[in-house]
Design a protein around this motif. Structure first.
Motif, mmCIF file in Angstrom:
data_model
loop_
_atom_site.group_PDB
_atom_site.id
_atom_site.type_symbol
_atom_site.label_atom_id
_atom_site.label_comp_id
_atom_site.label_asym_id
_atom_site.label_seq_id
_atom_site.Cartn_x
_atom_site.Cartn_y
_atom_site.Cartn_z
ATOM 1 N N CYS A 483 19.767 51.769 40.074
ATOM 2 C CA CYS A 483 20.882 52.218 39.182
ATOM 3 C C CYS A 483 20.137 51.440 37.926
ATOM 4 O O CYS A 483 20.509 50.835 36.381
ATOM 5 N N ALA A 485 16.335 51.771 35.528
ATOM 6 C CA ALA A 485 15.216 52.170 34.922
ATOM 7 C C ALA A 485 14.637 51.715 33.796
ATOM 8 O O ALA A 485 14.910 50.746 32.580
ATOM 9 N N LYS A 546 20.993 60.599 36.592
ATOM 10 C CA LYS A 546 20.274 60.383 38.079
ATOM 11 C C LYS A 546 20.600 62.182 38.239
ATOM 12 O O LYS A 546 21.675 63.562 38.217
ATOM 13 N N ILE A 552 16.706 58.576 39.635
ATOM 14 C CA ILE A 552 16.971 58.483 38.409
ATOM 15 C C ILE A 552 16.018 58.760 37.289
ATOM 16 O O ILE A 552 14.677 59.188 37.659
#
Length: 571
Positions: A483, A485, A546, A552
Motif C-alpha cells: 500500500c 506508491a 488500486k 497500485i
C-alpha cells in the motif's frame, strides 16, 4: 463451424472454434460431472453446478437474448461473485452477444466505483445489463442518479426459467469474432476495452493447459474476482477446458479471513490456485498460529503468482510459514500475462523452484524473480522503445509479443490499437504487441523489471518505483505492505520524488507520531537509493488507489496528490 456430437480427445479441444462449444461437449458427454462449486460464505456453504446444468442455464439466457435480437451488441455483466455470473457469460457466448465483465458499483463508495463503471458503459456502448434480482433492486436509486444506467435494458437472469433453454437456437459464430471486452485496470489512464476473440480464448486456454501440465485430475481453488481476466480465464475457463472442478469464493470473503483460501485448498485438495503477490503476504500476516495445525497444503502443486511485481521476500516468507503445513517451495509458480495477450504469456516448469537474479546497481539491488518461459507459439522480444531495435542478451527493454493469443485491439479506439498492437522492429519485422512493461531475458527465462510509464528518472538515472516502495514498506511496521506508491512530479523544472503510503495507527506505539515515520522513510530512501524525498504523504488504510487485481495505481496516486484529492490524510 457448427458443433457436432462426436467423441473427441482433450488434445483436440484447441481445434474447437469457441470455448462454449467445449461446454456443450462436456454437457453432452459429462452431463452430471461437477463443473463449479461456489462457497457462498467463503467456508462450507456450497452451491454446485454440473456441466449439464450450466449448459441449460446458459441456453435459457441465450434464448432470451436471441429474442431481443441482440447478436453483436454489448451486454454488461453486473453480478456479485457466484454461479449466475458464469451462466450469464456463457449465455452471451451462446447468443453471439459481446460480454462486458464489470463489477457492480459499491453504494458506500460511489465516488470511486461509479465513474469507472460509467466510463466502461460509454466506451463499450453497452445496450444491455445482465444481473440478478438483488443487484437490480439495489441499483434503482443509482439509476436515478445516472441517466446512462437508466437507459440500458436491464435483465435479472436469476428469475429466468430453465425450461426456456429449449427455445435456444445455435448461432453461427466465427472464431475471429469478439467474444468479450476485457477492460483494462486503468492503472495508467482511462480503462480500454481489449477485444478478445473466440480464437484467442481457445488458443490461450490450450497454451495454459499445456504449460501448467493440467489434467482431468487437477483441482482449482480460487478467490479471484471473476470480472478480471486472471479470475475469468485462468480461474473459470481453464478448469472447463481441462475438465476438472473449480471451487471458488468471493474476494471479500478472502480479504476478511485469508485463511479461508488455504482451508479451501486443504478441504478440496486443490492442486492449482493463482493470486497476486499481495495475497501471499496477506496470508503470512493474517493466518494465526493456531490455524496452521489444521492446514494441509501438500496437494498444492501450482501456487501461481502474477498480476503485480513478484517479490523474493514474499516467496521466502510464505514458504517459511507454510512448509510445516506441507507446502513445497517448488509449488511457487511466478508467471506473466496481460489482458492484451488474452491472459498467460510465460510461466515456469511445474514443481521447479522459482529462478532469481540480482538486479540493479551497487547502491540499490534486488532479487528479480524469473517469470518463466514463453508459452507455446508465443514470441517474446526485448526492444529499445526509443529506437525499436532489438536489445542484446540480458539488456533491459520493453517487452514485445506476437502470437495467436494476442487480442484484436482496443474497442472503438483505432489510434491506440495501431500504436499498441501494430508495432514493428527497425528491420520491419512485426506486427508486435507493445506491453508497456520493461524486462530482459536470461537463459530463455523472462524477467519483468517494471512499467515504462512508471519509471522514475531523476538526475538522469532510472529508478524502479517498486524498489523504492519496498524500501519504504520495510522502514516502519505501521506502514501497510502493498500500500505504498512512489512517483515523480515536476517541481521547479526538476523531477522530485513523492511517496504516498497507507498507515495503520494500531501498529504505532503510543509515543510515536506520523512525523517520525516520515523522517524514517526519507532516511531509508537516501540510504538505499541515494534519493532525496520531496514529500511523504501518509493516508489512512484503504485509501490508496488500486486496480481490480490489487496493483497500485501510481498514475491515479500522482493525480490525487497534485489535485489534493487523496482522502483521509494523516498529519
Amino acid at each position: 463451424m457448427h458443433f457436432t456430437h462426436q467423441n473427441i480427445s482433450q488434445a483436440d479441444f484447441s481445434k474447437f472454434e469457441t470455448i462454449d462449444q467445449i461446454l456443450r461437449w462436456r454437457a453432452n458427454h459429462q452431463n452430471h460431472q461437477l463443473a463449479y462449486n461456489f462457497l457462498e460464505d467463503g467456508e462450507d456453504h456450497e452451491i454446485k453446478i454440473s456441466y449439464g446444468e450450466l449448459d441449460q442455464k446458459a441456453r435459457s439466457i441465450a434464448a432470451l437474448l436471441h429474442k431481443l435480437n441482440s447478436k453483436g451488441e454489448r451486454a454488461l455483466l453486473l453480478y456479485p461473485a457466484g454461479l449466475e455470473y458464469i451462466a450469464a457469460f456463457f449465455g452471451c457466448l451462446y447468443s453471439g452477444v459481446i460480454a462486458v465483465p464489470a463489477y457492480p458499483p459499491d453504494p458506500t463508495r460511489l465516488q470511486r466505483t461509479l465513474p469507472r463503471l460509467m466510463a466502461i458503459i460509454r466506451d463499450s456502448q453497452a445496450k444491455y445489463v445482465l444481473t440478478n434480482e438483488l443487484i437490480l433492486s439495489m441499483s434503482e436509486p443509482i439509476q436515478e442518479m445516472e441517466p446512462g444506467l437508466k437507459n440500458l435494458h436491464w435483465v435479472a437472469t436469476d428469475s429466468l426459467k430453465n425450461d426456456s433453454s429449449e427455445e435456444w437456437k445455435e448461432e453461427d459464430i466465427n472464431r475471429d469474432e469478439i467474444a468479450f471486452l476485457q477492460y483494462t485496470s486503468g492503472s495508467t489512464g482511462n480503462p480500454k476495452g481489449v477485444m478478445v476473440t473466440h480464437k484467442n480464448l481457445v488458443i490461450n486456454s490450450a497454451q495454459i493447459f499445456e504449460r501448467l501440465e493440467n489434467s482431468s485430475t487437477s483441482s482449482f481453488v480460487t478467490w479471484l474476482p471473476i470480472y478480471h481476466d486472471m479470475g475469468l480465464i485462468g480461474g473459470l475457463l481453464q478448469p472447463l477446458y481441462g475438465g476438472f472442478p473449480c471451487t471458488f469464493m468471493s474476494p471479500i470473503h478472502f480479504l476478511q479471513k485469508p485463511v479461508r483460501w488455504l482451508k479451501a485448498i486443504t478441504r478440496y485438495r486443490g492442486t492449482i490456485s493463482t493470486a497476486p503477490n499481495f495475497s501471499y503476504d496477506l496470508c503470512v500476516r493474517k493466518v494465526r498460529a493456531e490455524d496452521l495445525k489444521n492446514l494441509d497444503l501438500s496437494s498444492w502443486e501450482l501456487a501461481m503468482d502474477g498480476a503485480e511485481p513478484i517479490r523474493h521476500e514474499t516467496i521466502e516468507h510464505f514458504v517459511k510459514t507454510f512448509e510445516p503445513c506441507g507446502f513445497r517451495r517448488g509449488a511457487f509458480y511466478p508467471c506473466y500475462g496481460l489482458a492484451e495477450a488474452t491472459l498467460m504469456v510465460s510461466g515456469g516448469k511445474k514443481l521447479t523452484p522459482p529462478q532469481s537474479v540480482n538486479f540493479g546497481n551497487d547502491v540499490s539491488s534486488r532479487k528479480c524473480i524469473g517469470e518463466g518461459y514463453p508459452v507455446s507459439q508465443q514470441k517474446i522480444v526485448i526492444v529499445n522503445p526509443e529506437t525499436n531495435s532489438q536489445c542484446s542478451a540480458e539488456e533491459v527493454g520493453e517487452i514485445w509479443l506476437a502470437g495467436s493469443n494476442i487480442a484484436k485491439g482496443y474497442w472503438n479506439n483505432p489510434e491506440e490499437t495501431a500504436r499498441v498492437f501494430g508495432a514493428y522492429l527497425d528491420n520491419h519485422e512485426g506486427p508486435f504487441l507493445r506491453t508497456g512493461d520493461l524486462g530482459f531475458v536470461k537463459d530463455g527465462i523472462l524477467f519483468v523489471t517494471g512499467r515504462c510509464k512508471d519509471l522514475i528518472i531523476i538526475n538522469g538515472l532510472n529508478h524502479y518505483p517498486q524498489d523504492i516502495e519496498l524500501t519504504v514498506e520495510k522502514s516502519h511496521p505501521a506502514l501497510r505492505p502493498g500500500c505504498v506508491a512512489a512517483f515523480s512530479i515536476n517541481h521547479s523544472e526538476d523531477e522530485r520524488l513523492v511517496i504516498v503510503a497507507e498507515i495503520d495507527r494500531q501498529r504505532m506505539s503510543s509515543t510515536e507520531n506520523p512525523q517520525e515515520i516520515e523522517k524514517r522513510i526519507k532516511q531509508e530512501v537516501i540510504k538505499n537509493h541515494e534519493l532525496q524525498v520531496h514529500m511523504v504523504q501518509l493516508i489512512a488504510s484503504g485509501c490508496i488507489p488500486k486496480t481490480s487485481s490489487g496493483k497500485i495505481q501510481r498514475y491515479a496516486c500522482r493525480l490525487g496528490y497534485l489535485s489534493g484529492s487523496l482522502t483521509e490524510i494523516i498529519n
